[in-house]
Design a protein around this motif. Structure first.
Motif, PDB file in Angstrom:
ATOM      1  N   UNK A  70       0.827  -1.220   0.000  1.00 44.44           N
ATOM      2  CA  UNK A  70       0.000   0.000   0.000  1.00 44.44           C
ATOM      3  C   UNK A  70       0.859   1.267   0.000  1.00 44.44           C
ATOM      4  N   UNK A  71       1.960   1.209   0.755  1.00 39.71           N
ATOM      5  CA  UNK A  71       2.888   2.344   0.804  1.00 39.71           C
ATOM      6  C   UNK A  71       3.508   2.540  -0.585  1.00 39.71           C
ATOM      7  N   UNK A  72       3.840   1.405  -1.213  1.00 39.97           N
ATOM      8  CA  UNK A  72       4.442   1.439  -2.544  1.00 39.97           C
ATOM      9  C   UNK A  72       3.519   2.161  -3.531  1.00 39.97           C
ATOM     10  N   UNK A  73       2.225   1.850  -3.424  1.00 39.24           N
ATOM     11  CA  UNK A  73       1.247   2.494  -4.311  1.00 39.24           C
ATOM     12  C   UNK A  73       1.305   4.017  -4.131  1.00 39.24           C
ATOM     13  N   UNK A  74       1.335   4.442  -2.888  1.00 42.88           N
ATOM     14  CA  UNK A  74       1.349   5.881  -2.604  1.00 42.88           C
ATOM     15  C   UNK A  74       2.632   6.518  -3.129  1.00 42.88           C
ATOM     16  N   UNK A  75       3.765   5.878  -2.810  1.00 39.92           N
ATOM     17  CA  UNK A  75       5.051   6.438  -3.230  1.00 39.92           C
ATOM     18  C   UNK A  75       5.182   6.496  -4.751  1.00 39.92           C
ATOM     19  N   UNK A  76       4.555   5.537  -5.408  1.00 42.40           N
ATOM     20  CA  UNK A  76       4.716   5.458  -6.858  1.00 42.40           C
ATOM     21  C   UNK A  76       3.697   6.304  -7.630  1.00 42.40           C
ATOM     22  N   UNK A  77       2.833   7.021  -6.898  1.00 43.15           N
ATOM     23  CA  UNK A  77       1.789   7.794  -7.597  1.00 43.15           C
ATOM     24  C   UNK A  77       2.308   8.643  -8.765  1.00 43.15           C
ATOM     25  N   UNK A  78       3.398   9.409  -8.588  1.00 43.97           N
ATOM     26  CA  UNK A  78       3.880  10.218  -9.714  1.00 43.97           C
ATOM     27  C   UNK A  78       4.319   9.361 -10.917  1.00 43.97           C
ATOM     28  N   UNK A  79       5.001   8.265 -10.591  1.00 42.54           N
ATOM     29  CA  UNK A  79       5.472   7.360 -11.653  1.00 42.54           C
ATOM     30  C   UNK A  79       4.266   6.753 -12.379  1.00 42.54           C
ATOM     31  N   UNK A  80       3.297   6.324 -11.588  1.00 45.72           N
ATOM     32  CA  UNK A  80       2.089   5.724 -12.151  1.00 45.72           C
ATOM     33  C   UNK A  80       1.385   6.710 -13.078  1.00 45.72           C
ATOM     34  N   UNK A  81       1.288   7.927 -12.609  1.00 43.73           N
ATOM     35  CA  UNK A  81       0.643   8.969 -13.400  1.00 43.73           C
ATOM     36  C   UNK A  81       1.377   9.180 -14.722  1.00 43.73           C
ATOM     37  N   UNK A  82       2.696   9.168 -14.654  1.00 42.20           N
ATOM     38  CA  UNK A  82       3.507   9.366 -15.845  1.00 42.20           C
ATOM     39  C   UNK A  82       3.344   8.197 -16.825  1.00 42.20           C
ATOM     40  N   UNK A  83       3.347   6.983 -16.290  1.00 36.52           N
ATOM     41  CA  UNK A  83       3.322   5.797 -17.154  1.00 36.52           C
ATOM     42  C   UNK A  83       1.931   5.491 -17.708  1.00 36.52           C
ATOM     43  N   UNK A  84       0.895   5.643 -16.869  1.00 36.48           N
ATOM     44  CA  UNK A  84      -0.440   5.217 -17.304  1.00 36.48           C
ATOM     45  C   UNK A  84      -1.386   6.394 -17.531  1.00 36.48           C
ATOM     46  N   UNK A  85      -0.945   7.581 -17.202  1.00 38.55           N
ATOM     47  CA  UNK A  85      -1.774   8.762 -17.402  1.00 38.55           C
ATOM     48  C   UNK A  85      -2.893   8.884 -16.379  1.00 38.55           C
ATOM     49  N   UNK A  86      -2.837   8.094 -15.327  1.00 35.33           N
ATOM     50  CA  UNK A  86      -3.888   8.150 -14.312  1.00 35.33           C
ATOM     51  C   UNK A  86      -3.342   7.596 -13.000  1.00 35.33           C
ATOM     52  N   UNK A  87      -3.977   7.959 -11.890  1.00 36.36           N
ATOM     53  CA  UNK A  87      -3.541   7.374 -10.626  1.00 36.36           C
ATOM     54  C   UNK A  87      -4.637   6.516 -10.012  1.00 36.36           C
ATOM     55  N   UNK A  88      -5.712   6.340 -10.724  1.00 36.35           N
ATOM     56  CA  UNK A  88      -6.740   5.407 -10.246  1.00 36.35           C
ATOM     57  C   UNK A  88      -7.171   4.460 -11.373  1.00 36.35           C
TER      58      UNK A  88
END
Lengths: 218, 336
Positions: A70-88
């Motif tokens: 769960x912490x990983x998900x939070x920490x990776x939010x910017x990366x996730x946003x960059x890679x998938x264009x969304x955080x949810x």
């Protein structure tokens, strides 16, 4: 009744298979780097640079494996946003799943390679093999059953991690069981969703075991 | 030809261990050369230096004129393909069939599949593995596995074969089969064989020359017949005694003495130059004495029979003449 399980079912399958592909790819590379840089026999050298790479990669794997998902998900939010264009959503859960499953698979690769007979590696070097030959023709080939089992175990891990990905709206059977089953006191729904997860896990294990057994010529 | 010149190697794990200490040896073309010693003598490290699985700290190793210690990368791998090697535990790939195992070095060398399988199956047939080529190593016996390993070592037409305790994990009968196979290969292809073993018997059976190693050093080198007939070093004597009779020599002498309290007991060591002749008969006739053979252990080697014999001679006979006659004929005589 069952129609409401179709989407979560495929979400779980998606959250297992897609991160699995990436984790196996990256994990194999990282695991191979760790194993090879830790083997004086394969390198035929004991240069310091290899030991440094070995230590760093090893430490990285341990660190990533210790961070709660769960912490990983939070920490990776910017990366996730960059890679998938969304955080949810379902897609957005993939990067965190990859980051958590990759070091696990890398460790399994190191363990599988360690089981390969050192004598066979030495013989292959004596017969004129280079690093590429040792990796593809000896290490991967000789540890294939163990590697297949590792893929199965990693996939099962991903099934259970994916339930937590519900926190960012990824969906999936685990989330279904919790959100609509447990939270809304729909015991029947919770039970069916759980049974479906059990079936997926069994299916992965059976396929893994069968393939591992078939490739095992020991 | 293998020319080992002043090589040394020290390991730094768990303190300093000088595994190989200034060793020089030459193995001639077509020769079967054995290196014998107890475990920890450094022979395993030495043989690995020949194909540079172990790098040397100092010294040089020439294989057919090329200094192996100078080679790196692809050059070294190319040269290694011309040096076959077999191991104590066979070290076959269990994930490959017998045919794939034999063809493996050719695959490493980049030979196309059909060509390498053709070559491998021809060789398999030659080594009596024809009906096994589609089996996996798990279903083979130890002797068959070593045959596959030998085929794998020979498939790239090497100039040299290195044998690392190749028969130590096999039973006596299988050991003899494998040794015979190696001797045949040596004769047929003129292949130079360098083998290490802790079993003196192995060396006696097929080697032309041998070196004895202890504590990283070569302590004795010579032809098998010469070293067996007349060992100089105590360790060499000890190693030979285990082969001679399978018994403790001192115990043997003691027992014979109890059995023959009267008269003279002599221990005769025969080399190949003498064993063919009816030597004892000739001497007995010449000196007009009767000779009683009380124990004999004669073995067949590459050079013909070799061995030790105990004889008993009556008390009244003067043995000095017999000793000098035998010594003149090249037999080593010890009074016990």
């Amino acid at each position: 009744m069952f129609s409401q399980f179709i989407d979560p079912f495929f979400e779980t399958v998606y959250l297992t298979i897609v991160p699995l592909l990436f984790s196996v790819l990256f994990g194999s590379i990282i695991g191979t780097v760790i194993y090879v840089t830790g083997s004086r026999l394969i390198l035929q050298s004991d240069k310091k640079i290899f030991r440094v790479i070995n230590r760093v990669a090893d430490a990285l794997v341990n660190i990533c494996r210790s961070i709660p998902y769960l912490i990983l998900i939070v920490w990776l939010l910017p990366v996730t946003n960059f890679l998938t264009g969304s955080i949810i959503g379902t897609k957005a859960a993939v990067p965190a799943l990859v980051v958590s499953a990759t070091p696990f698979f890398a460790r399994m690769v190191v363990i599988a390679f360690s089981e390969v007979d050192k004598g066979v590696i030495e013989a292959s070097l004596a017969l004129g093999g280079d690093l590429k030959d040792i990796i593809f023709n000896v290490l991967i080939r000789e540890s294939k059953p163990a590697l297949i089992s590792s893929v199965a175990v990693t996939a099962i891990n991903l099934v259970s991690y994916s339930a937590m990905a519900g926190a960012i709206g990824a969906g999936g059977l685990g989330f279904e069981a919790f959100q609509y089953g447990f939270a809304r006191r729909n015991d029947e729904l919770m039970f069916i969703a759980t049974i479906l997860i059990v079936i997926i896990v069994f299916a992965i294990q059976i396929v893994g075991d069968t393939l591992a057994h078939r490739t095992d010529k020991r | 030809m293998i020319e080992i010149r002043n090589v040394s190697k020290t390991f730094h794990t768990n303190g300093e261990i000088k595994a190989v200490d200034d060793v020089s040896l030459t193995v001639a073309d077509g020769e079967i050369f054995g290196i014998v010693g107890y475990s920890g003598a450094g022979k395993s490290t030495l043989i690995r230096m020949v194909n540079q699985l172990e790098r040397c700290d100092s010294g040089a190793i020439f294989v057919n004129g090329t200094d192996m210690t100078e080679l790196k990368g692809e050059e070294l791998r190319k040269k290694r393909r011309k040096i076959g090697m077999i191991f104590q535990h066979f070290d076959l790939l269990w994930s490959m069939s017998v045919l794939e195992n034999i063809a493996f070095p050719l695959k490493l060398a980049g030979m196309p599949k059909e060509e390498r399988f053709k070559k491998a199956s021809d060789l398999a047939e030659k080594l009596g593995l024809k009906d096994k080529i589609n089996d996996y190593p798990r279903s083979l016996s130890g002797g068959q596995k070593q045959r596959v390993a030998i085929a794998r070592a020979l498939v790239s037409d090497p100039d040299i074969l290195l044998c690392d305790e190749a028969t130590s994990a096999l039973d006596p009968k299988t050991t003899d089969d494998i040794l015979k196979l190696l001797a045949d290969i040596n004769k047929e292809y003129g292949l130079t064989i360098l083998m290490i073993t802790h079993q003196m018997e192995t060396v006696q059976k097929i080697c032309h020359r041998l070196a004895v190693m202890a504590d990283g050093k070569v302590i004795e080198v010579g032809t098998v017949s010469k070293i067996f007939a007349d060992p100089q070093n105590d360790l060499t004597k000890k190693l030979i005694q285990t082969v001679d009779t399978g018994l403790d020599v001192a115990k043997m002498a003691q027992e014979l003495k109890e059995h023959y309290p009267e008269g003279h007991l002599l221990r005769l060591s025969f080399t190949q130059e003498t064993s063919g002749k009816p030597l004892l008969y000739e001497i007995a006739k010449k000196l007009d004495i009767s000779v009683n053979i009380v124990s004999a252990n004669i073995k067949n080697t590459q050079f013909g029979p070799l061995g030790v014999m105990y004889i008993h001679i009556e008390k009244r006979v003067e043995i000095a003449a017999i000793i000098s006659e035998l010594t003149n004929q090249g037999v080593k005589v010890e009074v016990i």
